[in-house]
Structure formats: C-alpha cells, structure tokens
Design an enzyme around this catalytic site. Sequence first.
Site, short mmCIF file in Angstrom:
data_model
loop_
_atom_site.label_atom_id
_atom_site.label_comp_id
_atom_site.label_asym_id
_atom_site.label_seq_id
_atom_site.Cartn_x
_atom_site.Cartn_y
_atom_site.Cartn_z
N HIS A 23 0.86 -1.29 -0.06
CA HIS A 23 -0.01 -0.05 0.06
C HIS A 23 1.01 1.21 0.04
O HIS A 23 2.05 1.25 0.55
CB HIS A 23 -0.78 0.02 1.19
N CYS B 72 -4.61 2.24 -3.82
CA CYS B 72 -3.20 2.89 -3.13
C CYS B 72 -2.25 1.95 -3.08
O CYS B 72 -1.57 1.65 -2.39
CB CYS B 72 -3.69 3.24 -1.55
N1 PMP Z 1 -1.97 -0.65 4.57
C1 PMP Z 1 -2.97 -1.43 3.98
C2 PMP Z 1 -2.59 -3.00 3.64
C3 PMP Z 1 -4.28 -0.83 3.94
O1 PMP Z 1 -5.23 -1.76 3.38
C4 PMP Z 1 -4.46 0.33 4.47
C5 PMP Z 1 -5.97 1.00 4.42
N2 PMP Z 1 -6.42 0.85 3.10
C6 PMP Z 1 -3.36 1.16 4.90
C7 PMP Z 1 -2.12 0.61 5.12
C8 PMP Z 1 -3.62 2.49 5.54
O2 PMP Z 1 -4.50 2.66 6.61
P1 PMP Z 1 -4.95 3.91 7.18
O3 PMP Z 1 -5.64 4.55 5.93
O4 PMP Z 1 -6.14 3.47 7.96
O5 PMP Z 1 -3.97 4.55 8.02
#
Ligand code: PMP
Length: 401
Positions: free
Chosen positions: A119, A359
């Site tokens: 991500h 993302c």
């Molecule tokens: N890592 C992964 C694998 C995710 O799925 C996400 C959220 N989509 C994040 C990090 C980031 O999380 P957050 O936006 O809640 O900080």
Amino acid sequence: MTDLAQGLRLRDDFPGVGDWHYLDSAATAQKPQAVIDAIARAYGADYATVHRGVYERSANMTLAYEAARRKVAQFIGAASDAEIVYVRGATEGINLVAQSWAGTQLKAGDRILLSTLEHHSNIVPWQIVAERVGAQIDVVPLMRDGCIDLDAMAAMITPAHKMVALAHVSNVLGSVLDCRRAADIAHGAGAKILIDGCQAVPRLAVNVAALDCDFYVFSAHKLYGPTGIGVLWARQDLLDAMPPYQGGGSMIDKVTFEKTTYAPAPTRFEAGTPHITGVVGLSAAIDYVQAIGLATIHAHECALVAKARSALDDLNSVRLFGPESSAGILSFEVQGVHPHDVGTILDEGGVAIRAGHHCAQPLMRHLGVEATARASFGLYSDDSDVDALVQGLARVRKIFG
Ligand code: PMP
C-alpha cells in the site's frame, strides 16, 4: 450459508449494513452497535480527559484508556502494554517508525526492502526517509499467484538492508504473508522487520511474538472500530531507543527553555490530548471480535471468497487476481469494462465494491491494469452478498454486451 452468518445473525448488530450488500470492508469496516454505544457513552456520561484530571471521572477515563492498552497488548500477543503506542492509524504508525527509527538508524548507503504489493502508506514514508538519509529502496517481487516471493527475498537481502517492511495481508489480492519466514530472513541479514497488519488484524489471529517481527501496525477502523485511531506495536528495546516523533503536551518528563526531557515509551510517542473516545471504541471493537473469535471470522470469510471465486470464474469474462486462498479480499476485472463502470452498475443494484488502484499503483503496473474492481468481506457478510454481486455482474455483461 456458513454457520456464522446464519447462526449469529451478525448483520443485525450493524446498523450500517441492513440489506445493503456492503463489499468494501477492506476500505473500512461497518461498526457494530456495541462500538457505537461505547463511543456514545465515552462522549456522554463518561466524558473527561485522561492523565491530567484530579477528579474522579477523569481518573475513570484514564483507567479505561490504559485498560484498553492492556487489551490491545493481549489481543496481538505483545509482551507488555508499554509496547503499545496509540497512533492515528497504520499510516501514522509507519511514518512514526520511518521518522523515529529509520530516520536515526539509517545512513547513506543503507537499504530498505519493500514488496511490489505494498500500500502507498508502506512505500511513501520509506521514500521520504530514504531521500533524507541517502538510503536506497529495493523491491521483493511477487510469485505468479500474488504472494510475496520469499525465496527471492532471501536471495536479494544483504547486510546493507536495515529495514524490511511488508504487508501481512494484501489489500488488493488478499494474499497472506508467511510473516515468520520473512522475519527469519530479515533477522538472518541483521535487518529489522515491520509488518503492516491493516488487513490481517480484522481477519486472522495475530500474535506478534509468534510472528517474531519488530514492528506491527494496524488501524482500528478496519477492525470494526472508529476512524482516527490505530496501533503501533514495537519491541520494548526498540521503542526505548527511539526519539520522539512529535513534541507537545503529555510526552514530556520536564520542560525548561534550556532543555526538555521526555517521558518513557509509549507516552513519549503520544503528544497532545489523545483520541480518548477512539481508544474506548477500539477496546469495544476488540471485545466484539474476540467474542466471535478470529478463527471463526477467518473461516467464514474464506468460505465467502471461495464461493465468490467459483461463481465469478463461471462468468468467463471475469479475470480474477490473487491466490485461491486469499483472506477476505477478491480483486477482479470484467474484461472490456472499466472497474468504475462495474462499480457504478453494481451500486444501482445495492452492491458496494471498490474500484480503483487501491493505493497500490506499483501493484497495478505489475498486474498490467490501471485499476481493479475489489470485493472485500467482513464478519457480517453472507451468501446474499455474493449472490447480489454475481447478479450485478451479469447485468454489467448485459449492458456492455
Ligand atoms: N496498509 C494497508 C494494507 C491498507 O489496506 C491500508 C488502508 N487501506 C493502509 C495500510 C492504511 O491504513 P489507514 O489509511 O487506516 O492509515
């Protein structure tokens, strides 16, 4: 239908679900009434600040806030509640480690190891710190099924690699990392390992001691808790050696204009008035999932993914991404139809999926697509959601011919 969905009638616990086919739990999970009630109480009759009040209600809120820290520690198998740092979410947790640990431990010529499926929040913080200190980033490739290739990782890691940061479960493919093996490889080369547990904590029983990682992060909002709160777990010796990430109230020992000394971890990393009600909500969310059991939740989501994979495979114009055994998350492409169109038509039938790059733009490039459609399940999902997805995709085919 699996016993979980039928026997416990979990949908009724979630006012945000009802008869909607919500298949976007990997983005954020719906909240059980128990969590909503706990937050309402925390903002209502129980509301007060923590750590500072000399009056009873504040003392009680402090007890609840710190009891939640113990609960989180037990939930993920941490050795001590002092290893639990409350953060805004996984993103802030990774930034904290990148700035405070990597920013002080890495020097020019050091290397950081990530993977193709990360991500953006497990890529960009490392790029920022790498640029600052003159470190380089290397990328572990994926195997054909979308799992991180740990043989390749073992072959490419060198003593110059000081940090490895990998997702426990991919938010796009649902592929599950063998964290223990990744940790053994990292430690064999003298590197530390951070695991991004965002998608794992709601779906798998996590024990950081058994995984043998050094840092683990997750967000409460994917675990049926509130937004704006998450957890960084780090081994005590690492936290003790890390400088503050942000300065402000609460994180100090003594302040003078000449010099300020800091509180021990985890307080040192929690500057300012914290997200008190968020912590209360996180605590209620952990109670809720523990009452069901993560093994039960995992089995339930695996059964739904298996059913969805098989039904989508039968549609023959659908390409499925990720391994058969993906945990609760299924990305796909309807050939010749943009994922946003797929999402829009599904929405007309009351089915909510995610369409986009999730993302994870480097992963999209690896898959050779700009975007995917993604269905992701939660503990409230059931067979009716899969059936509605399949019916909706038949409509997509009809519209696009
Ligand atoms: N890592 C992964 C694998 C995710 O799925 C996400 C959220 N989509 C994040 C990090 C980031 O999380 P957050 O936006 O809640 O900080």
